[in-house]
Design an enzyme around this catalytic site. Structure first.
Site, PDB file in Angstrom:
ATOM      1  N   HIS A   1      -2.075   0.032   1.685  1.00 49.50           N
ATOM      2  CA  HIS A   1      -3.428  -1.174   1.330  1.00 49.50           C
ATOM      3  C   HIS A   1      -2.082  -2.368   2.331  1.00 49.50           C
ATOM      4  O   HIS A   1      -3.430  -3.216   3.124  1.00 49.50           O
ATOM      5  CB  HIS A   1      -2.379  -1.640  -0.375  1.00 49.50           C
ATOM      6  CG  HIS A   1      -2.695  -3.402  -1.069  1.00 49.50           C
ATOM      7  ND1 HIS A   1      -3.801  -3.223  -1.635  1.00 49.50           N
ATOM      8  CD2 HIS A   1      -2.476  -4.794  -0.257  1.00 49.50           C
ATOM      9  CE1 HIS A   1      -4.106  -4.900  -1.724  1.00 49.50           C
ATOM     10  NE2 HIS A   1      -3.513  -5.255  -1.152  1.00 49.50           N
ATOM     11  N   GLU A   2      -1.119  -2.809   2.908  1.00 51.80           N
ATOM     12  CA  GLU A   2      -0.536  -3.709   3.901  1.00 51.80           C
ATOM     13  C   GLU A   2      -1.183  -3.319   4.821  1.00 51.80           C
ATOM     14  O   GLU A   2      -0.940  -4.359   5.354  1.00 51.80           O
ATOM     15  CB  GLU A   2       1.280  -3.695   3.872  1.00 51.80           C
ATOM     16  CG  GLU A   2       1.642  -4.252   1.691  1.00 51.80           C
ATOM     17  CD  GLU A   2       1.259  -5.427   1.511  1.00 51.80           C
ATOM     18  OE1 GLU A   2       0.558  -6.353   2.076  1.00 51.80           O
ATOM     19  OE2 GLU A   2       0.819  -5.973   0.357  1.00 51.80           O
TER      20      GLU A   2
ATOM     21  N   HIS B   1      -4.466  -4.607   5.502  1.00 52.80           N
ATOM     22  CA  HIS B   1      -4.066  -6.442   6.148  1.00 52.80           C
ATOM     23  C   HIS B   1      -3.686  -6.796   7.301  1.00 52.80           C
ATOM     24  O   HIS B   1      -4.715  -7.640   8.122  1.00 52.80           O
ATOM     25  CB  HIS B   1      -3.536  -7.083   4.308  1.00 52.80           C
ATOM     26  CG  HIS B   1      -3.666  -7.046   3.592  1.00 52.80           C
ATOM     27  ND1 HIS B   1      -4.908  -7.624   2.995  1.00 52.80           N
ATOM     28  CD2 HIS B   1      -3.074  -6.800   2.241  1.00 52.80           C
ATOM     29  CE1 HIS B   1      -4.982  -7.865   1.844  1.00 52.80           C
ATOM     30  NE2 HIS B   1      -4.082  -7.729   1.152  1.00 52.80           N
TER      31      HIS B   1
END
Length: 328
Positions: A244-245, A248
């Site tokens: 997920h990170e 980003h």
């Protein structure tokens, strides 16, 4: 849609190549009309401020501040800057930058910094095996082997840097200690992923910086050490906080960015979602537009066991941003 396959039984998969001409086009798959409409004004936009970071919060967490949801103005600013950065790259590299040449798999070097209070596991000293498993999870997720669209990205662990410093433990989001830590430890250029692992403040699972045209020392991702595979973070210990990170870091927003209106996450093939989804709420549908909530998408907030995919539009957005911000 079913739950993500077990990490131990994931299959290998190839990575699709994408033409650079398509990526430089504002009509590329995954870029919404709202982003394309900004193209005419991109030169007027300043580089986004260094406040556009992401933080992922545990279900029921009590984080003091959740900076992951950007305002509509911040989304417009970031998407306009992406168009401007692509234009700069085309001008700098000449007309061939928009030609039909294909781009091979992008292998991202990864430097992992393990921040420890002391030499114990409780003090942040996770084993190397968890870190190598995390790299495997990233490669499986970004190749499409877990069931989603393949992306252009692969990850290669370069080094593990262990630092015992109680002043940096836990890692506190937005603190002077976080800045000191990153300023002291970050290595490499814009193409190098620096990942910081440790205990985190305020019930956070992780946070990341979005890409910018000018590299600074804060660039990278911060992830709860015990969210790595075989960690102790119940329901968040299969490595997908890292997935997920890194999304980003490669310029993806949350699937619930902007709620049910506007350009949402600036990707055309992720259904609109009014708010984060937690646990694994099968059939959840919070917006009147077509499509149930994308609870299986890596950019939502569901349990690791529930998420298994990126979309083709997200894959296109990531490689577009790579070319704009991080490519040599």
């Amino acid at each position: 849609m079913g739950l993500r396959p077990n990490l131990l039984t994931r299959r290998a998969a190839g990575v699709a190549s994408t033409t650079l001409a398509l990526l430089l086009s504002t009509a590329a798959v995954g870029v919404t009309p709202a982003a394309a409409a900004l193209a005419g004004h991109a030169e007027e936009c300043a580089t986004p401020a260094d406040t556009h970071t992401d933080a992922k919060v545990k279900a029921g967490g009590t984080a003091k501040h959740d900076p992951n949801e950007l305002t509509a103005a911040q989304v417009r600013e970031r998407d306009a800057d992406l168009v401007a950065a692509l234009r700069e790259r085309a001008l700098r590299n000449g007309p061939e930058a928009a030609g039909p040449a294909t781009m091979a798999t992008v292998t991202i070097p990864v430097i992992v910094h393990v921040i420890q209070r002391d030499s114990t596991r409780a003090g942040g000293n996770i084993p190397d095996s968890m870190i190598t498993s995390q790299i495997n999870v990233l490669n499986q997720a970004y190749s499409g082997a877990t069931g989603g669209a393949p992306t252009a990205f692969a990850f290669q662990l370069q080094s593990i840097n262990r630092v015992t410093n109680p002043a940096w433990y836990p890692i506190v989001y937005g603190s002077s200690a976080e800045r000191s830590m990153k300023t002291s430890l970050r290595q490499g250029g814009k193409n190098v992923l620096n990942m910081y692992l440790g205990e985190l403040s305020d019930d956070l699972l992780g946070w990341a910086t979005f890409p910018k045209r000018k590299l600074d020392s804060m660039d990278g991702v911060v992830v709860l050490g015990e969210s790595l595979p075989s960690g102790t973070a119940t329901n968040y210990n299969q490595g997908d906080t890292g997935t997920h990170e890194v999304g980003h870091w490669l310029n993806l927003y949350h699937t619930f960015q902007g709620g049910c209106s506007g350009s949402g996450d600036s990707v055309s093939d992720t259904p609109a979602e009014s708010s984060p989804a937690y646990q694994c709420p099968t059939g959840r549908d919070t917006c009147s537009t077509a499509g149930a909530d994308p609870i299986h998408n890596f950019m939502d907030y569901t349990y690791d066991s529930c998420m298994y995919e990126f979309t083709a539009g997200q894959a296109a957005r990531m490689i577009t941003a790579w070319n704009a911000y991080r490519a040599a």
